[in-house]
Motif scaffolding. Structure first.
Motif, PDB file in Angstrom:
ATOM      1  N   VAL A  11      17.130  -1.564  -9.580  1.00  0.00           N
ATOM      2  CA  VAL A  11      18.284  -1.713 -10.585  1.00  0.00           C
ATOM      3  C   VAL A  11      17.463  -1.869 -11.843  1.00  0.00           C
ATOM      4  O   VAL A  11      16.375  -2.712 -11.891  1.00  0.00           O
ATOM      5  N   ALA A  12      18.176  -1.397 -13.004  1.00  0.00           N
ATOM      6  CA  ALA A  12      17.656  -1.604 -14.357  1.00  0.00           C
ATOM      7  C   ALA A  12      18.482  -2.218 -15.114  1.00  0.00           C
ATOM      8  O   ALA A  12      19.664  -1.949 -14.906  1.00  0.00           O
ATOM      9  N   THR A  13      18.260  -2.427 -16.245  1.00  0.00           N
ATOM     10  CA  THR A  13      18.977  -3.119 -17.388  1.00  0.00           C
ATOM     11  C   THR A  13      18.953  -2.369 -18.750  1.00  0.00           C
ATOM     12  O   THR A  13      17.548  -2.232 -18.920  1.00  0.00           O
ATOM     13  N   PHE A  14      20.035  -1.760 -19.270  1.00  0.00           N
ATOM     14  CA  PHE A  14      19.854  -1.011 -20.616  1.00  0.00           C
ATOM     15  C   PHE A  14      21.007  -1.617 -21.410  1.00  0.00           C
ATOM     16  O   PHE A  14      21.614  -2.169 -21.023  1.00  0.00           O
ATOM     17  N   GLU A  15      21.014  -1.126 -22.808  1.00  0.00           N
ATOM     18  CA  GLU A  15      22.004  -1.422 -23.506  1.00  0.00           C
ATOM     19  C   GLU A  15      23.063  -0.592 -23.623  1.00  0.00           C
ATOM     20  O   GLU A  15      22.838   0.710 -23.259  1.00  0.00           O
ATOM     21  N   ALA A  16      24.471  -0.987 -23.165  1.00  0.00           N
ATOM     22  CA  ALA A  16      25.515  -0.010 -23.277  1.00  0.00           C
ATOM     23  C   ALA A  16      25.559   0.531 -24.821  1.00  0.00           C
ATOM     24  O   ALA A  16      26.087  -0.097 -25.751  1.00  0.00           O
ATOM     25  N   GLY A  17      25.738   1.694 -24.663  1.00  0.00           N
ATOM     26  CA  GLY A  17      26.094   2.602 -26.164  1.00  0.00           C
ATOM     27  C   GLY A  17      27.440   2.802 -26.438  1.00  0.00           C
ATOM     28  O   GLY A  17      27.858   3.300 -27.142  1.00  0.00           O
ATOM     29  N   ALA A  18      28.274   2.152 -25.404  1.00  0.00           N
ATOM     30  CA  ALA A  18      29.854   2.316 -25.708  1.00  0.00           C
ATOM     31  C   ALA A  18      30.381   1.194 -25.070  1.00  0.00           C
ATOM     32  O   ALA A  18      29.810   0.432 -24.193  1.00  0.00           O
ATOM     33  N   ASP A  19      31.896   0.758 -25.261  1.00  0.00           N
ATOM     34  CA  ASP A  19      32.404  -0.086 -24.385  1.00  0.00           C
ATOM     35  C   ASP A  19      32.504   0.408 -22.746  1.00  0.00           C
ATOM     36  O   ASP A  19      33.207   1.435 -22.650  1.00  0.00           O
ATOM     37  N   LEU A  20      31.883  -0.157 -21.928  1.00  0.00           N
ATOM     38  CA  LEU A  20      31.860   0.196 -20.641  1.00  0.00           C
ATOM     39  C   LEU A  20      32.569  -0.815 -19.547  1.00  0.00           C
ATOM     40  O   LEU A  20      32.386  -0.953 -18.612  1.00  0.00           O
ATOM     41  N   SER A  21      33.196  -1.597 -20.306  1.00  0.00           N
ATOM     42  CA  SER A  21      34.140  -2.608 -19.653  1.00  0.00           C
ATOM     43  C   SER A  21      35.194  -2.399 -18.321  1.00  0.00           C
ATOM     44  O   SER A  21      35.286  -3.028 -17.703  1.00  0.00           O
ATOM     45  N   GLY A  22      35.317  -0.911 -18.706  1.00  0.00           N
ATOM     46  CA  GLY A  22      36.300  -0.229 -17.738  1.00  0.00           C
ATOM     47  C   GLY A  22      35.757   0.507 -16.679  1.00  0.00           C
ATOM     48  O   GLY A  22      36.451   1.412 -15.975  1.00  0.00           O
ATOM     49  N   ASP A  23      34.115   0.602 -16.642  1.00  0.00           N
ATOM     50  CA  ASP A  23      33.503   1.542 -16.083  1.00  0.00           C
ATOM     51  C   ASP A  23      32.574   1.102 -14.898  1.00  0.00           C
ATOM     52  O   ASP A  23      31.915   1.703 -14.652  1.00  0.00           O
ATOM     53  N   GLN A  24      33.022  -0.123 -14.412  1.00  0.00           N
ATOM     54  CA  GLN A  24      32.109  -0.760 -13.416  1.00  0.00           C
ATOM     55  C   GLN A  24      32.307   0.417 -12.128  1.00  0.00           C
ATOM     56  O   GLN A  24      33.135   1.008 -11.791  1.00  0.00           O
ATOM     57  N   PHE A  25      31.199   0.538 -11.564  1.00  0.00           N
ATOM     58  CA  PHE A  25      30.910   1.652 -10.332  1.00  0.00           C
ATOM     59  C   PHE A  25      31.231   2.983 -10.577  1.00  0.00           C
ATOM     60  O   PHE A  25      31.177   4.035  -9.840  1.00  0.00           O
ATOM     61  N   LYS A  26      31.317   3.268 -11.980  1.00  0.00           N
ATOM     62  CA  LYS A  26      30.948   4.829 -12.570  1.00  0.00           C
ATOM     63  C   LYS A  26      29.682   5.301 -12.530  1.00  0.00           C
ATOM     64  O   LYS A  26      28.814   4.295 -12.754  1.00  0.00           O
ATOM     65  N   ILE A  27      29.719   6.424 -12.818  1.00  0.00           N
ATOM     66  CA  ILE A  27      28.298   7.119 -12.851  1.00  0.00           C
ATOM     67  C   ILE A  27      27.818   7.265 -14.505  1.00  0.00           C
ATOM     68  O   ILE A  27      28.723   7.595 -15.178  1.00  0.00           O
ATOM     69  N   VAL A  28      26.552   6.805 -14.609  1.00  0.00           N
ATOM     70  CA  VAL A  28      26.182   6.811 -16.258  1.00  0.00           C
ATOM     71  C   VAL A  28      24.974   7.419 -16.442  1.00  0.00           C
ATOM     72  O   VAL A  28      24.237   7.915 -15.324  1.00  0.00           O
ATOM     73  N   LYS A  29      24.729   7.636 -17.781  1.00  0.00           N
ATOM     74  CA  LYS A  29      23.566   8.438 -18.197  1.00  0.00           C
ATOM     75  C   LYS A  29      22.865   7.667 -19.157  1.00  0.00           C
ATOM     76  O   LYS A  29      23.574   6.804 -20.111  1.00  0.00           O
ATOM     77  N   LEU A  30      21.938   8.266 -19.737  1.00  0.00           N
ATOM     78  CA  LEU A  30      21.360   7.691 -21.135  1.00  0.00           C
ATOM     79  C   LEU A  30      21.688   8.693 -22.280  1.00  0.00           C
ATOM     80  O   LEU A  30      21.783   9.849 -22.288  1.00  0.00           O
ATOM     81  N   ASP A  31      21.771   8.334 -23.502  1.00  0.00           N
ATOM     82  CA  ASP A  31      22.399   8.905 -24.762  1.00  0.00           C
ATOM     83  C   ASP A  31      20.990   9.047 -25.528  1.00  0.00           C
ATOM     84  O   ASP A  31      19.993   8.683 -25.198  1.00  0.00           O
ATOM     85  N   ALA A  32      21.039   9.614 -26.579  1.00  0.00           N
ATOM     86  CA  ALA A  32      20.004  10.139 -27.323  1.00  0.00           C
ATOM     87  C   ALA A  32      19.208   8.824 -27.852  1.00  0.00           C
ATOM     88  O   ALA A  32      17.991   8.844 -28.128  1.00  0.00           O
ATOM     89  N   ASN A  33      19.777   7.773 -27.794  1.00  0.00           N
ATOM     90  CA  ASN A  33      19.241   6.498 -28.346  1.00  0.00           C
ATOM     91  C   ASN A  33      18.684   5.827 -27.008  1.00  0.00           C
ATOM     92  O   ASN A  33      17.937   4.479 -27.245  1.00  0.00           O
ATOM     93  N   GLY A  34      18.845   6.247 -26.014  1.00  0.00           N
ATOM     94  CA  GLY A  34      18.228   5.398 -25.025  1.00  0.00           C
ATOM     95  C   GLY A  34      19.217   4.286 -24.332  1.00  0.00           C
ATOM     96  O   GLY A  34      18.881   3.484 -23.563  1.00  0.00           O
ATOM     97  N   ASN A  35      20.535   4.561 -24.633  1.00  0.00           N
ATOM     98  CA  ASN A  35      21.709   3.588 -24.302  1.00  0.00           C
ATOM     99  C   ASN A  35      22.400   4.152 -23.284  1.00  0.00           C
ATOM    100  O   ASN A  35      22.475   5.313 -23.110  1.00  0.00           O
ATOM    101  N   VAL A  36      23.033   3.276 -22.413  1.00  0.00           N
ATOM    102  CA  VAL A  36      23.896   3.773 -21.340  1.00  0.00           C
ATOM    103  C   VAL A  36      25.203   4.212 -21.770  1.00  0.00           C
ATOM    104  O   VAL A  36      25.744   3.370 -22.539  1.00  0.00           O
ATOM    105  N   ILE A  37      25.731   5.359 -21.217  1.00  0.00           N
ATOM    106  CA  ILE A  37      27.118   5.782 -21.344  1.00  0.00           C
ATOM    107  C   ILE A  37      27.452   6.362 -20.317  1.00  0.00           C
ATOM    108  O   ILE A  37      26.725   6.794 -19.441  1.00  0.00           O
TER     109      ILE A  37
END
Length: 134
Positions: A11-37
């Motif tokens: 498990v690792a921690t990253f900065e959220a690049g968008a509001d992900l408050s409704g996305d628990q247990f969804k698949i994520v990726k990194l954006d161009a800034n290294g933030n999770v979307i």
């Protein structure tokens, strides 16, 4: 009933690049800034499964490898490997049955059969070596 391992996994921690408050247990990726979307296409290079509900700029906890709950895009039977669902905003970040090929990588194995769109099921996730090749 969906379950997950709480003490094992990577498990690792990253900065959220968008509001992900409704996305628990969804698949994520990194954006161009290294933030999770949230992943938006079957060809996305998945980082892992979001474990919490961060707002934009908050800490996003991502399971990169291990056992996790995952949101399904549709129902499917076992055994099945899974990948990122495509097909529009309603399916973004959700998992689907995926045989896997150069353009549509497998990110894990379903350990339960999901009952339909939006249902939560359990999967073994391994995004350590997930890659998209041409």
């Amino acid at each position: 009933m969906a379950y997950q391992m709480t003490s094992d996994g990577i498990v690792a921690t990253f900065e959220a690049g968008a509001d992900l408050s409704g996305d628990q247990f969804k698949i994520v990726k990194l954006d161009a800034n290294g933030n999770v979307i949230r992943c938006t296409a079957t060809t996305d290079l998945a980082l892992g499964v979001l474990q919490n509900k961060p707002g934009s700029g908050q800490a996003a906890t991502v399971l990169i490898a291990g056992i996790s709950k995952v949101v399904a895009n549709t129902n499917f039977t076992l055994p099945n490997t899974i990948g990122v669902s495509g097909g529009g905003a309603a399916s973004e970040g959700r998992a689907t049955a995926q045989a896997g090929n150069a353009a549509n990588p497998v990110i894990g194995h379903a350990l339960e059969a999901p009952s339909g769109a939006g249902s939560v099921f359990t999967a073994s996730i391994n995004c350590l070596a997930t890659c998209v090749t041409g």
